[in-house]
Design an enzyme around this catalytic site. Structure first.
Site, PDB file in Angstrom:
ATOM      1  N   GLY A  44       0.785  -0.928   0.147  1.00  0.00           N
ATOM      2  CA  GLY A  44       0.034  -0.212   0.024  1.00  0.00           C
ATOM      3  C   GLY A  44       0.821   1.086  -0.552  1.00  0.00           C
ATOM      4  O   GLY A  44      -0.102   2.282  -0.140  1.00  0.00           O
ATOM      5  N   CYS A  45       2.391   0.837  -0.047  1.00  0.00           N
ATOM      6  CA  CYS A  45       2.422   2.521   0.059  1.00  0.00           C
ATOM      7  C   CYS A  45       3.262   2.581  -1.885  1.00  0.00           C
ATOM      8  O   CYS A  45       3.574   1.029  -2.482  1.00  0.00           O
ATOM      9  CB  CYS A  45       4.353   2.339   0.920  1.00  0.00           C
ATOM     10  SG  CYS A  45       3.849   1.943   2.424  1.00  0.00           S
ATOM     11  N   GLN A  46       3.668   3.680  -1.719  1.00  0.00           N
ATOM     12  CA  GLN A  46       4.444   4.012  -3.522  1.00  0.00           C
ATOM     13  C   GLN A  46       5.953   3.761  -3.524  1.00  0.00           C
ATOM     14  O   GLN A  46       6.101   2.827  -3.938  1.00  0.00           O
ATOM     15  CB  GLN A  46       3.880   5.211  -3.547  1.00  0.00           C
ATOM     16  CG  GLN A  46       2.534   5.664  -3.848  1.00  0.00           C
ATOM     17  CD  GLN A  46       2.035   7.239  -5.216  1.00  0.00           C
ATOM     18  OE1 GLN A  46       3.403   7.719  -5.138  1.00  0.00           O
ATOM     19  NE2 GLN A  46       1.134   6.794  -5.656  1.00  0.00           N
ATOM     20  N   SER A  47       6.512   4.431  -2.165  1.00  0.00           N
ATOM     21  CA  SER A  47       7.841   3.797  -1.959  1.00  0.00           C
ATOM     22  C   SER A  47       7.748   2.470  -1.527  1.00  0.00           C
ATOM     23  O   SER A  47       7.151   1.554  -1.248  1.00  0.00           O
ATOM     24  CB  SER A  47       8.827   4.888  -1.996  1.00  0.00           C
ATOM     25  OG  SER A  47       7.647   5.190  -0.156  1.00  0.00           O
TER      26      SER A  47
END
Lengths: 145, 419
Positions: free
Chosen positions: A53-56
């Site tokens: 769920g994190c972009q990075s």
């Protein structure tokens, strides 16, 4: 090991952020925290430790010592590392119950949720959720032991 | 910005009054995080001129009715407004007939429609489909699905280090087994303008049909589907000053006629019994259900706005913005531009040594500057360049050189803080 409660640490961070006049200063502070976050050992940087769920990319691991959880984490993006650093400061060194009961309202109080774009603030929530998952897992381990 | 720079930005004898144009776009007047908005995410979606916004409001205020069905005044007026856009689009891309203009939700639906109807009918085991290494996921996934279903083979044209298609390999991939070539006209992630005319001619020589993904090109390049001789061409209204949720699939009528239907429902039928349904004529055969009427009505003033400015002048201004931004960014230490094709349109993608694109995106947003960071829905392309993503600034006719100065300055500061 910390003797302050989660609420006390949250209040400390809210106080610190109230000193900043602008978001420029807040970001510089968060970036500085990110730079100072100790790197995670390479062996922990594997798929199963990634926070979804994190972009990075964010890796998060937890250790259970004397009834308390010690978190370690890292990211390839510095602002995210700074945010992680604050989450660790608040939650690391506390019992599973204390962690599960933490409302983490300091994130709203320092204006982070309203300032970050929705996708990024989802990533922050995903990190908190993952930290609480660990707390739940260690709590059930303790009951089963 | 001074008059001098404005003239420089548009070339001699082709002056667009950018400040006047900016006043036509209400959102450009707003502040973001205490700064005037600098919108450089035009490859994701363009902003909308007041004429488009007004058309939406006018439609719901005065015309709203379902199209094609009613005999009452509102239904007739709504139908006329809805169908008028089809004629404007036909002329915009120079299609031979208005029946070749199919209304879709956007480019993605157009690409899927061709894969699931034409692809399912014509692909056989061992047949080959050619796409390129710079496709958006929407021109990869539908072909993977259909190829798997039909045991057909998906071939990919590789990308050179400069971010161009390797045309030599394309010609080697092309064979009698090739049934369709589906390629992007302008890359959303790199800005590369692909030599689609050469691709179409070569594919036709082998008997293959060609689908062009025109999502990025339709705002920036002259599109003449008859001159290109492409078999299908897909575009999205929202990338060309129009509303979201409206798009066009152009197809040669001879191909569309014999293609099976896509979605079943109202509008697309001629006669329905439980034994057999016969289908409506083109273009309605592919337009099941109540369409996105208001947004198609409001697409017309978007195209008229582009026509009024003139694509040549738009292109000249955007080219000036791109080369100015490219020079500025190159001065910045540690910057590597991803995509240095000879022919580019309006997209500047880059990475910075030791700095994550997301950090740049957050810090630029804090200065009111909107760019895109990430993989731009083109993960295979990012893998080709061994990067997780880029920072992408993409320009439109309403952007100014002064905005690029702000962007370049904010970028330098962000890098300094992050290092």
């Amino acid at each position: 090991m910390t003797t302050k409660t989660i609420q006390e640490i949250e209040a400390e961070i809210v106080d610190e952020f109230s000193l900043f006049d602008s978001w420029d200063d807040k970001y510089e502070y968060i970036i500085d925290l990110g730079k100072r976050l100790p790197p995670l050992d390479e062996v922990f940087k594997k798929e199963e430790n990634k926070v979804k769920g994190c972009q990075s990319t964010v890796w998060l691991v937890a250790d259970y010592q004397d009834g308390k959880i010690i978190y370690k984490a890292e990211s390839d993006a510095i602002i995210v590392k700074g945010l992680i650093s604050m989450l660790i400061r608040v939650l690391s060194g506390h019992t599973p119950d204390e962690i599960l009961n933490a409302d983490m309202d300091f994130i709203n109080k320092i204006g982070m949720t309203s300032h970050l774009a929705q996708t990024r603030s989802n990533g922050l929530r995903a990190m908190v959720k993952q930290m609480k998952h660990y707390a739940l897992a260690f709590k059930s381990l303790r009951f089963n032991a | 910005m001074s008059n001098e720079t404005m003239i420089a930005a548009t070339g001699e004898n082709q002056v667009l009054d950018i400040e006047k144009i900016r006043n036509d776009f209400p959102v450009l007047q707003r502040m973001v995080k205490g700064h005037p908005l600098v919108y450089l995410d035009n490859a994701a979606t363009s902003q909308k001129p007041a004429a488009v916004i007004d058309a939406l409001v006018h439609y719901y205020t005065h015309l709203n009715a379902n199209v094609h069905r009613g005999i009452h005044t509102l239904a007739e007026e709504a139908t006329a407004a809805f169908e008028a856009t089809r004629d404007v689009v036909r002329s915009f891309i120079n299609a031979a007939q208005r029946e070749e203009i199919i209304y879709t939700k956007g480019t993605t639906e157009g690409l899927n429609l061709v894969a699931y109807t034409w692809g399912r009918k014509h692909l056989r085991e061992g047949d080959e489909v050619i796409i390129s290494g710079m496709e958006h996921h929407s021109n990869i996934v539908p072909w993977q699905v259909v190829c798997e279903e039909k045991n057909a083979v998906l071939k990919v044209i590789p990308i050179t280090d400069k971010g161009e298609l390797d045309m030599e390999v394309f010609h080697q991939l092309l064979s009698e087994r090739t049934k369709i070539v589906s390629v992007v006209h302008v890359s959303n992630a790199l800005g590369t303008i692909n030599p689609v005319k050469a691709i179409i001619d070569a594919a036709h020589a082998k008997g293959a049909v060609v689908l062009i993904d025109g999502a990025q090109s339709s705002m920036h390049l002259d599109i003449d589907v008859q001159d290109l001789d492409c078999d299908f061409f897909a575009l999205s209204a929202h990338k060309m000053l129009g509303p979201t949720g409206a798009g066009i699939l152009y197809g040669k009528s001879s191909l569309l006629e014999e293609m099976p239907v896509f979605l079943g429902g109202g509008e697309m039928i001629k006669e329905v019994t439980f034994e057999k349904t016969t289908y409506n004529e083109l273009p309605y055969k592919f337009e099941a259900g109540t369409p996105n009427i208001a947004d198609f009505v409001a697409f017309k003033p978007a195209i008229e706005y582009i026509n009024k400015l003139g694509k040549e002048k738009i292109r000249a201004h955007e080219d000036a913005l791109l080369s100015y931004a490219t020079e500025k960014i190159k001065e910045t230490e540690g910057v590597k531009i991803i995509g240095e094709a000879e022919q580019k349109a309006s997209v500047l993608s880059f990475v910075i040594d030791g700095v994550h694109p997301q950090d740049i995106g957050i810090l630029l947003d804090n200065k009111g500057i909107a760019v895109r960071t990430g993989h731009h829905c083109a993960e295979p392309l990012m893998s080709r360049f061994c990067i997780p993503g880029t920072i992408r600034a993409s320009f439109a006719v309403y952007n100014t050189l002064a905005e690029i100065d702000l962007f370049a300055e904010a970028l330098k500061k962000a890098i300094k803080i992050l290092r």
